[in-house]
Motif scaffolding. Structure first.
Motif, short mmCIF file in Angstrom:
data_model
loop_
_atom_site.label_atom_id
_atom_site.label_comp_id
_atom_site.label_asym_id
_atom_site.label_seq_id
_atom_site.Cartn_x
_atom_site.Cartn_y
_atom_site.Cartn_z
N VAL A 261 66.13 55.07 79.91
CA VAL A 261 66.29 53.43 80.15
C VAL A 261 67.48 53.35 80.96
O VAL A 261 68.48 53.58 79.98
CB VAL A 261 65.88 52.65 79.13
N ASP B 115 70.15 50.36 82.42
CA ASP B 115 70.54 48.92 82.38
C ASP B 115 72.12 48.79 83.10
O ASP B 115 72.90 49.64 82.46
CB ASP B 115 70.37 48.12 81.03
N GLY C 183 66.06 48.59 83.48
CA GLY C 183 66.00 47.06 82.91
C GLY C 183 65.60 47.35 81.49
O GLY C 183 64.36 47.81 81.13
N LEU C 184 66.51 46.91 80.59
CA LEU C 184 66.21 47.10 79.19
C LEU C 184 66.04 45.86 78.46
O LEU C 184 64.67 45.96 77.85
CB LEU C 184 67.51 47.69 78.68
N GLY C 185 66.53 44.67 78.56
CA GLY C 185 66.19 43.52 78.12
C GLY C 185 66.02 43.55 76.63
O GLY C 185 66.92 44.22 75.83
N GLN D 13 73.71 53.49 80.51
CA GLN D 13 74.47 52.14 81.53
C GLN D 13 74.54 52.70 82.88
O GLN D 13 75.25 53.77 83.05
CB GLN D 13 75.81 51.86 80.78
N ILE E 37 63.68 43.91 86.43
CA ILE E 37 65.10 43.61 86.60
C ILE E 37 65.00 42.01 86.96
O ILE E 37 65.33 41.13 86.42
CB ILE E 37 65.59 44.64 87.17
N VAL F 235 73.98 44.63 76.65
CA VAL F 235 72.50 44.75 76.32
C VAL F 235 72.32 46.09 75.56
O VAL F 235 71.46 46.22 74.66
CB VAL F 235 71.52 44.67 77.60
N ILE F 236 72.89 47.21 76.07
CA ILE F 236 72.71 48.66 75.26
C ILE F 236 73.24 48.49 73.98
O ILE F 236 72.54 48.94 73.03
CB ILE F 236 73.21 49.53 76.31
#
Length: 239
Positions: A94, A96, A73-75, A126, A155, A101-102
């Motif tokens: 990381v 996600d 989960g990056l956020g 990803q 997440i 988001v990336i």
């Protein structure tokens, strides 16, 4: 002064439309960045204490140097950035699910700009964290079965309040045991929750991990006259 409201990006995804927006809160004289999935708030730059605590408390439970860490989960990137601030870190992956988001991190649209994308220790991947957990190969295509010193997960809101159905089977003894395969001996799994510690979740983790505990994270909500909010970081150790 910044604009009172600005949508920085909007993109469709397999689990719904996601957007990044910035609001200027006059009463606080500050800009706040928010991620929304549809109409649901996923993250705000105004409330980051527990995301940072996930990294700090998870890594504090480890000994040794040259740590390999995975964040699910990056956020907005606050957990990952806190991991990078640990001087013992060797490498950070990381994962996600959502490409936009990336991309926001690579384009510097988030408050921490391109801090993650520019750090040679950090790799943004990803992928579906939960599907990768259930797979034989795990999280690193170049090193199938690679194990980490810590896997830190931010997440879903809680194991009962999910973003989408893809994670439903993870919060079970079988799901946590599957993840445990990708931890080194002595490794730590950390799980973020936006609710106060719940013994039910700690007991669930105890079915898969050799040592489990919950850490409360208390902070003040400036939008509600400093009302205290309690969230949780759950930790499980593989011996």
């Amino acid at each position: 002064m910044s604009r009172l409201f600005e949508e920085l990006d909007y993109a469709p995804t397999p689990i719904g439309a996601i957007s990044l927006r910035r609001r200027h809160i006059l009463s606080l004289e500050t800009d706040v960045f928010e991620i929304l999935l549809g109409e649901e708030h996923l993250m705000s730059s105004l409330f980051t204490a527990s995301e940072i605590a996930l990294a700090e408390k998870g890594l504090a439970a480890l000994t040794g140097d040259r740590l390999d860490v995975l964040v699910g989960g990056l956020g907005l990137g606050y957990t990952a950035r806190a991991v990078l601030q640990d001087k013992r870190l060797q490498a950070l992956d990381v994962v996600d699910l959502l490409e936009p988001v990336i991309r926001w991190h690579r384009e510097g649209l988030v408050p921490i700009k391109t801090a993650l994308a520019d750090d040679p220790r950090c790799r943004l991947v990803q992928g579906d964290f939960f599907a990768l957990t259930a797979s034989q190969e795990g999280f690193d295509r170049e090193q199938p079965g690679r194990r980490y010193d810590a896997v830190l997960i931010d997440i879903d809101h809680t194991p009962e309040r999910l973003l989408h159905g893809g994670s439903k089977g993870f919060y079970t003894p079988e799901g946590f045991t599957s993840l445990k395969r990708f931890l080194k001996p002595g490794g730590i799994m950390g799980l973020w929750s936006d609710e106060a510690p719940d013994d039910t979740i700690t007991d669930l983790l105890a079915g898969s991990f050799d040592e489990t505990w919950a850490e409360p994270v208390v902070f003040q909500n400036p939008l509600q006259d400093g009302r205290e909010v309690t969230q949780a970081v759950y930790l499980g150790r593989k011996t």
